[in-house]
Design an enzyme around this catalytic site. Structure first.
Site: not given
Ligand SMILES: *Cc1c(COP(=O)(O)O)cnc(C)c1O
Length: 394
Positions: A59, A112, A184, A209
């Protein structure tokens, strides 16, 4: 690491941040599928936790994830990047780091869906106020700024309206009020647009994407221009836990290598398809930044290297005719998401953007007849024939 920042984009996509594995010479970065890393002794462990180079716990950093982070950071001309479990984990990393009690964010109205919905539905509980504006007009962004504004958050091209926002103008507006500009860049991808070069402070992607491009991974990333901003993001991200998994990072690393090839092909298909539909009698309107008819085509040429591979259009006959289209296509698949190797088609008002109240949706230009097409890399003639056939059914 090879110094290749001055090389061509195809070279940088393939080689940035990549090097043979130091342990074995493996050319493809291995999947370091380990949650934790052994220390040589107590002093080594203490040094790693004290900030010396070395892995501690996945992590908090992992070689496979770092290979991907170095690659995307280089492609976006940032100082570093942080991989995230999903695009939304990336969005939340940015919101959580810079927003808090009494702060304010100005954002593009046609964001979005979930990026807007969490600001409207969840963040008010933590005292965060938000204003959504038509950011294609920089004056509206400037007018929405106040003393508490910490972030200007834009999406360009915006989803699903394909409306553009002037990145350089928004950077100036944000910086004049001491706020950061976040972009973005999912729709542009680093292949077509580099917001940090235009003045943005932070750029983020849903790597689900274009960057991964194979419709088999959900992932996100945040790239910062400035080390101080990156350090703040990292501190929040590592402890909030929305970090990547090494196997997920490896899949995206494999996907990104063909980003340039896929984008070139998909964009060429899109350009032809958009030109075909623009003249079609059953098409009432079409919006694609690559077309000269797009009201911001000039801005596209200024801040992007191409119009991308997503367009939206309306069919004569409104929502019912639109349904005929999406229910009868054979090459394109009826599914949300975009940026994959295959063509996808969807209806935002009933799918991706259904969570936004109808009135707000309309104000953001997401009309009920809007059909979004994310164009893939298939043979062009097949894509055109598929759409031509269903348009004739109307
Ligand atoms: C898909 C998408 C997101 C969210 O990403 P996930 O990987 O689905 O969490 C954010 N912004 C844009 C523009 C997107 O298309």
């Amino acid at each position: 690491m090879k110094d290749i920042q001055d090389k061509g984009i195809m070279t940088r996509i393939i080689h940035s941040g990549q090097h043979p594995d130091p342990a074995t010479g493996a050319v493809s970065t291995p999947i370091y599928q380990s949650s934790t890393f052994a220390f040589r002794d107590a002093d080594h462990g203490a040094a790693c936790f004290g900030g010396a180079p070395g892995y501690k716990y996945t992590r908090l950093g992992n070689p496979t994830i770092e290979a991907l982070e170095s690659n995307i950071a280089a492609l976006e001309h940032g100082c570093g990047a942080l991989g995230a479990a999903s695009g939304m984990a990336a969005v939340n990393m940015v919101y959580l780091t810079f927003l808090g009690q009494g702060t304010h964010i100005v954002a593009t109205e046609s964001l979005y869906g979930p990026s807007r919905m969490i600001l409207e539905n969840e963040y008010p509980r933590f005292g965060v106020a938000s204003t959504f504006v038509d950011s294609s007009d920089p004056q509206k962004v400037a007018d929405a700024m106040c003393d508490d504004t910490k972030l200007v958050y834009i999406e360009t091209p915006a989803n699903p309206t394909l409306i553009l926002t002037d990145i350089a103008a928004c950077a100036e507006i944000a910086h004049a009020r001491g706020a950061l500009l976040v972009v973005d860049n999912t729709f542009g991808s680093p292949y077509l647009q580099n917001p940090l070069e235009l003045g943005a402070d932070i750029v983020l992607h849903s790597m689900t994407k274009f960057i991964n491009g194979h419709t088999d991974v959900v992932a996100g990333i945040v790239v910062a221009k400035d080390p101080e901003v990156l350090a703040r993001l990292r501190k929040v991200h590592y402890n909030m836990g929305g970090t990547m998994d090494p196997h997920q990072a490896w899949l995206v690393l494999r996907g990104v290598k063909s980003l340039g090839l896929r984008m070139e092909r998909a964009q060429e298909n899109t350009m032809q398809l958009a030109a075909f539909l623009e003249k079609h009698p059953k098409v009432s309107w079409i919006r694609y930044p690559g077309l000269e008819s797009h009201p911001q085509h000039e801005l596209m040429r200024r801040q992007m290297r191409g119009g991308g591979a997503v367009f939206s259009f309306g069919v004569v006959g409104g929502i019912e005719a639109g349904k005929t289209v999406i229910n009868n296509v054979q090459i394109a698949t009826l599914a949300v998401s975009l940026g994959g190797i295959e063509t996808l088609i969807e209806h935002p008002a009933s799918m991706t953007h259904a969570g936004i109240p109808a009135q707000e949706r309309l104000a953001a230009h997401i009309t009920d007849d809007l059909v979004r097409v994310a164009v893939g890399c298939e043979t062009y003639a097949d894509l055109e024939a598929d759409l031509a056939r269903v348009l004739d059914m109307i």
